[in-house]
Design a protein around this motif. Structure first.
Motif, mmCIF file in Angstrom:
data_model
loop_
_atom_site.group_PDB
_atom_site.id
_atom_site.type_symbol
_atom_site.label_atom_id
_atom_site.label_comp_id
_atom_site.label_asym_id
_atom_site.label_seq_id
_atom_site.Cartn_x
_atom_site.Cartn_y
_atom_site.Cartn_z
ATOM 1 N N ARG A 1 0.855 -1.196 0.000
ATOM 2 C CA ARG A 1 0.000 0.000 0.000
ATOM 3 C C ARG A 1 0.890 1.245 0.000
ATOM 4 O O ARG A 1 1.778 1.379 0.830
ATOM 5 C CB ARG A 1 -0.903 -0.005 1.238
ATOM 6 N N ARG B 1 -0.502 2.046 -9.574
ATOM 7 C CA ARG B 1 -1.532 1.000 -9.586
ATOM 8 C C ARG B 1 -1.311 0.044 -10.763
ATOM 9 O O ARG B 1 -1.468 -1.167 -10.619
ATOM 10 C CB ARG B 1 -2.933 1.617 -9.664
ATOM 11 N N PHE C 1 0.767 -1.804 -7.345
ATOM 12 C CA PHE C 1 0.636 -1.221 -6.007
ATOM 13 C C PHE C 1 -0.819 -0.869 -5.729
ATOM 14 O O PHE C 1 -1.601 -0.607 -6.640
ATOM 15 C CB PHE C 1 1.468 0.063 -5.889
ATOM 16 N N ILE C 2 -1.150 -0.843 -4.435
ATOM 17 C CA ILE C 2 -2.414 -0.252 -3.990
ATOM 18 C C ILE C 2 -2.090 1.182 -3.583
ATOM 19 O O ILE C 2 -1.143 1.404 -2.817
ATOM 20 C CB ILE C 2 -2.986 -1.039 -2.798
ATOM 21 N N THR C 3 -2.823 2.145 -4.104
ATOM 22 C CA THR C 3 -2.577 3.529 -3.712
ATOM 23 C C THR C 3 -3.703 3.992 -2.796
ATOM 24 O O THR C 3 -4.883 3.746 -3.074
ATOM 25 C CB THR C 3 -2.492 4.460 -4.929
ATOM 26 N N VAL C 4 -3.322 4.628 -1.687
ATOM 27 C CA VAL C 4 -4.311 5.079 -0.712
ATOM 28 C C VAL C 4 -4.114 6.586 -0.545
ATOM 29 O O VAL C 4 -3.067 7.033 -0.064
ATOM 30 C CB VAL C 4 -4.140 4.358 0.634
ATOM 31 N N ALA C 5 -5.106 7.342 -0.967
ATOM 32 C CA ALA C 5 -4.956 8.797 -1.016
ATOM 33 C C ALA C 5 -5.287 9.441 0.322
ATOM 34 O O ALA C 5 -6.272 9.072 0.971
ATOM 35 C CB ALA C 5 -5.867 9.369 -2.103
ATOM 36 N N ARG D 1 -2.229 2.507 6.988
ATOM 37 C CA ARG D 1 -1.556 1.213 6.878
ATOM 38 C C ARG D 1 -0.720 1.098 5.589
ATOM 39 O O ARG D 1 -0.742 0.091 4.898
ATOM 40 C CB ARG D 1 -2.576 0.068 6.959
#
Lengths: 381, 381
Positions: free
Chosen positions: A328, A344, A348-352, A364
């Motif tokens: 993440r 992405r 990857f996971i992108t968390v804004a 996290r």
């Protein structure tokens, strides 16, 4: 949360929430298994969760009638049932809307079934199913294809070396019929077979007479398929039982031809399997103590011969190896959306961040977007 | 089939079978949309289809109470409901089992919901849903993220150029509150707004007095977001309505910053949207006459601010471009299984003959396995 009321967390027994990451794993496993089926020409159908009980409980549906939730349809004032098994619905679709499609018909499905009550060994009342039905084919090749597709579906989700247990649920009844065993003696013999009580089976079979006497020998023949098939070959069997044994041998041969290394066991007088099986019944187990991962076998789909397999995605999920989670990456407020999109695309996971208060730790994230790259954050636990 | 009974084909109204290839298309669309959500850190949950009605109908669940099928739990003798919406279940999970996970919490789901009755415009009683909930964030960025994820999910299944309709379901009530409009006049104004009857709104608003007078102007301001936002900027609004307008402007600006080309409309006094929306409400339409593909907006998830979006996979499937079917290759009886496996790895569907009677035409195959290759069959229709 300002309140911590325990009661809303309480679900009815046998019903549960699947949380992250397990819910995503289950969905991925189901789609991977359905992709295997699709590769072999099995086309997906999606029957509704609810339908009129007359059609839902017809044919093989009768086996789950007691486990079916009933509801009144306020429109038609007819009773509907929540499906407790998907096979009867697929049979209905095959017999009606797909009646004109040439046979054999290969169909697949996935979805939830609901049961009125769980039991101690299987408390779940909502059970995911993912399965196939092969309708209009009665050859040993058809049973072999279905069994091997179960194996291939498990392999696709990382469960190698399963074991295939074959039972012949019509064998014991055929022997009892041939011996003319009825009434109390038949019930006692069936119970002894069910408990695998060899001494009681031998004693009762001796009373029942010749064709039933074979039951005791066949009970001990259960085990690796080759040994069990040899015991069947050597047994003196009345014609109907001989046909059942020959069919089992042909199916095992067809499976062996394509999967020589598969571990196959055969229990000739076990009559486990669903009540509606009319030929061989299959159970698939994973390596180790996974429990049943799939069940299937030959049945009647309306007027047609059919064979099918249901995989249990909840059991498969518990047996399948975990897949590593994608890393993440924290995307700071105001960062270039195109840079996040590129990450992405790399997996990857992108968390804004949605406000200045959001931090990588809170979201996290083990990485943070720096320029065009995902930089690891050392201090994250 | 030897019998052709029409009755088993009859399903209750509003419940239907999805047949090949549509069932596979719907499943593929759902997984593609959930993959978009997962890429942005939305983690999948799977609540059960049935739970106690107290928890199912709490909070936003009250909005669908009348549409919820009830069942008695034979174990606990408590009433259970079949979910008519997934959002209340996700709220329950967030407030209980995921209470300790830091906020904002990003969750996704997919599954079926059931409704007691359909209506003429939407007769379906089983509706697939695929959605996201963003819980514990109240910024304009949060609403923008959710709206843009709906757009990105549609793009992932081939639906480009959607239009995002924004409504402000609290605006009209705020203006009526500020004007102290109650009772019969309020009901008549609400009805006139609902019917978009500009003349009646103007007439009734004049009776209601100053802050309500703006309603007539705002009704005609509906349209492209920039024009509607300008009308809101120029309007004389009481403080609560001004805050609603400023919030809408901030959300539109946050969306525009990431998707400058997105078509956005804004209807300031429409109060469509689900009954539980407390801020902006979103609807996504595809290009052409697709109907609603998704709905969402801001609500309360238990005690927490939340915003979410539900996509309707059945509507999305009808709006999305068809994907070409993989070619089907006939595998003759006794052919090398490895050759068929290689063809599947290349994207072919392989359909095996199960008896000498099976033909490529009957199995709908346009190709046949010859050596290691899939050879086209010219004579197949």
């Amino acid at each position: 949360m300002t309140e911590d009321l325990p009661s809303p967390a309480l679900l009815p027994s046998g019903l549960s929430d699947l949380l992250p990451p397990e819910a995503a794993r289950e969905a991925a496993l189901v789609e991977a298994m359905l992709a295997v089926f699709a590769g072999h020409g099995y086309e997906r159908v999606k029957p509704p969760l609810l339908e009129f009980e007359d059609s839902l409980l017809a044919g093989s549906g009768a086996a789950v009638a007691e486990q079916t939730f009933r509801l009144m349809d306020p429109g038609s004032h007819r009773m509907m049932g929540l499906r407790a098994d998907t096979t009867p619905q697929v049979a209905r679709i095959a017999a009606t809307r797909l009646a004109d499609v040439p046979r054999p018909l290969r169909l697949s499905y996935s979805g939830q079934v609901l049961r009125v009550q769980g039991n101690q060994l299987a408390p779940e009342r909502q059970i995911p199913q993912a399965g196939i039905e092969l309708i209009g084919a009665d050859s040993a090749e058809a049973d072999a294809e279905v069994a091997l597709l179960g194996v291939e579906a498990l392999a696709a989700v990382g469960i190698g070396s399963p074991s295939l247990d074959i039972t012949l649920p019509t064998m014991a009844p055929a022997l009892l019929d041939a011996a003319g065993v009825q009434g109390d003696l038949r019930r006692r013999l069936a119970r002894a077979l069910d408990r695998k009580d060899a001494a009681a089976v031998a004693e009762l079979a001796a009373i029942a007479g010749p064709p039933a006497i074979g039951l005791a020998a066949l009970l001990t023949a259960a085990g690796p398929a080759d040994r069990a098939l040899e015991a069947l070959r050597e047994a003196e069997l009345p014609p109907e039982a001989r046909a059942i044994a020959d069919n089992a041998a042909a199916i095992v041969a067809a499976i062996r031809a394509r999967a020589p290394a598969l571990r196959i066991t055969l229990d000739p007088v076990e009559f486990r399997g669903l009540q509606y099986h009319v030929g061989v019944a299959f159970t698939l187990y994973g390596p180790g103590n996974t429990g049943e991962l799939a069940r299937g076998g030959r049945y009647r789909s309306g007027e047609e011969p059919a064979t099918g397999m249901t995989l249990y995605p909840d059991a498969v999920r518990r047996a399948a190896p975990a897949t590593p989670a994608a890393p993440r990456v924290f995307i700071p407020l105001g960062a270039d959306p195109a840079a996040a999109a590129r990450l992405r695309a790399q997996g990857f996971i992108t968390v804004a961040a949605l406000s200045a208060a959001d931090t990588p730790r809170q979201l996290r994230c083990g990485h943070i977007l720096r320029g065009h790259d995902a930089a690891p954050i050392e201090e994250i636990a």
